[in-house]
Design an enzyme around this catalytic site. Structure first.
Site, PDB file in Angstrom:
ATOM      1  N   LYS A 195       0.851  -1.186   0.000  1.00  0.00           N
ATOM      2  CA  LYS A 195       0.000   0.000   0.000  1.00  0.00           C
ATOM      3  C   LYS A 195       0.886   1.234   0.000  1.00  0.00           C
ATOM      4  O   LYS A 195       1.660   1.459   0.937  1.00  0.00           O
ATOM      5  CB  LYS A 195      -0.897  -0.015   1.239  1.00  0.00           C
ATOM      6  CG  LYS A 195      -1.784   1.201   1.349  1.00  0.00           C
ATOM      7  CD  LYS A 195      -2.811   1.040   2.456  1.00  0.00           C
ATOM      8  CE  LYS A 195      -3.663   2.269   2.632  1.00  0.00           C
ATOM      9  NZ  LYS A 195      -4.658   2.105   3.681  1.00  0.00           N
ATOM     10  N   LYS A 248      -2.123  -1.511  -3.965  1.00  0.00           N
ATOM     11  CA  LYS A 248      -2.967  -0.314  -3.912  1.00  0.00           C
ATOM     12  C   LYS A 248      -2.124   0.944  -3.979  1.00  0.00           C
ATOM     13  O   LYS A 248      -1.140   1.022  -3.248  1.00  0.00           O
ATOM     14  CB  LYS A 248      -3.737  -0.362  -2.590  1.00  0.00           C
ATOM     15  CG  LYS A 248      -4.630   0.799  -2.327  1.00  0.00           C
ATOM     16  CD  LYS A 248      -5.236   0.671  -0.960  1.00  0.00           C
ATOM     17  CE  LYS A 248      -6.017   1.939  -0.697  1.00  0.00           C
ATOM     18  NZ  LYS A 248      -6.386   2.070   0.664  1.00  0.00           N
TER      19      LYS A 248
END
Ligand code: PBG
Length: 328
Positions: A195, A248
């Site tokens: 992330k 992400k």
């Protein structure tokens, strides 16, 4: 001399010919739709920066869920927006917190829908950070206990999958241990392993009311410039027991999706984040792009990069497009 060359265009002559040789597809089974459950009654609030995305109070969640089922979406990821916040994010791990109640509601009325719980503290902390704060520091280890508690309370409420997103080191290990000790050995972990600290999350922070009140998330989320580091993050989460790996954001990180796909054999999830959604909606509202074509091209590119699943605010739109003929 005769010209020598290959006739690639032979396979592109008609729509049906192209369909025969198409390599990648988006299916409705690939999609996970985000839901924002807000505390209160009779609320259906459109998120300003995300046209078509709403916060719902639980008493109105039926409208959203009926539509989801009708369209054929099989899975949702649930975020909670509480009324009260405090320093340690107590609302995140309260057995009757907003996200627990939303999960309970969905699982009791729509038992076949796979419910993913986003496991983080930032929507519940007064400072908006994803962990416990001391001065200007975000503490790692003290945050792990709270995360494990959050995951257990979500599993108790009926969550089918736990998706920790807070990027503390060891969060998968702590959550796996907590779940196992509480009898949830069969609840899988979908880790936000990779992330990045991304500006593409801006609109989400309007939807979830989770903007950090000081500083930023750069000491725990990853530097967008780094590629090898993604493999280190993914590797440690696999060792700690992750069942799925999330990358992400998606769009600007398709190289990372491919790297992670090539290195690990668990299902890979691309998170098509809020900013990626808002940019398309804004351009479409101005009549500058062909929304359907752009959305399908984006999502197909995520599948092509190696994602098995896509968390996306476009899930409902995509299901509508898929009912039509010829989507590419
Ligand atoms: C919670 C969380 C965030 C997103 C998913 N879970 C926000 C953040 O890390 O700041 C972002 C999702 C999106 O932008 O669509 N930590």
């Amino acid at each position: 001399m005769e010209l020598q060359f290959k006739r690639h265009r032979r396979l592109r002559q008609s729509s049906n010919m192209r369909a025969l040789v198409r390599e990648n597809f988006v299916r409705k089974e690939d999609l996970i739709y985000p839901i924002f459950a807000v505390e209160g009654v009779n609320i259906k609030n459109e998120v300003k920066s995300m046209p078509g995305v709403y916060q719902y109070s639980i008493d109105r969640l039926k409208e959203e869920m009926d539509e989801i089922v009708e369209l054929g979406i099989k899975s949702v990821i649930v975020f909670g927006v509480p009324k009260e916040k405090d320093e340690v994010g107590s609302g995140a791990y309260h057995d009757h917190g907003i996200v627990q109640e939303a999960i309970r509601y969905i699982k009791s009325h729509y038992p076949d829908i796979v419910v993913v719980a986003d496991t983080c503290l930032c929507e519940y902390t007064s400072h908006g950070h994803c962990g416990v704060v001391e001065g200007s520091q975000i503490l790692n280890d003290p945050s792990l206990d709270l995360l494990a508690k959050t995951a257990i309370s979500q599993a108790k409420a009926g969550a089918d999958i736990i998706a920790p997103s807070n990027m503390m080191d060891g969060f998968v290990a702590a959550i796996r241990k907590g779940l196992d000790e509480s009898g949830f050995e069969y609840v899988p972990i979908m880790s936000y392993a990779v992330k990045y600290s991304s500006s593409f999350y801006g609109p989400f922070r309007d939807a979830a009311d989770s903007t950090p009140q000081f500083g930023d998330r750069k000491t725990y989320q990853m530097d967008p410039a780094n590629r090898r580091e993604a493999l280190r993050e993914a590797e440690s989460d696999i060792e700690e027991g992750a069942d799925f790996l999330i990358v992400k954001p998606a769009m600007s990180y398709l190289d990372i999706v491919r790297d992670v796909r090539n290195s690990f054999n668990v299902p890979i999830v691309a998170y098509n984040v809020s900013g990626e959604y808002s940019m398309v909606k804004a351009a479409a509202q101005n009549g500058w792009i062909d929304e359907k074509a752009i959305v399908m091209e984006k999502l197909t590119s995520m599948k092509r990069a190696g994602a098995d699943l896509i968390i996306t605010y476009f899930a409902k739109d995509v299901c509508r497009y898929l009912q039509e003929d010829s989507v590419l």
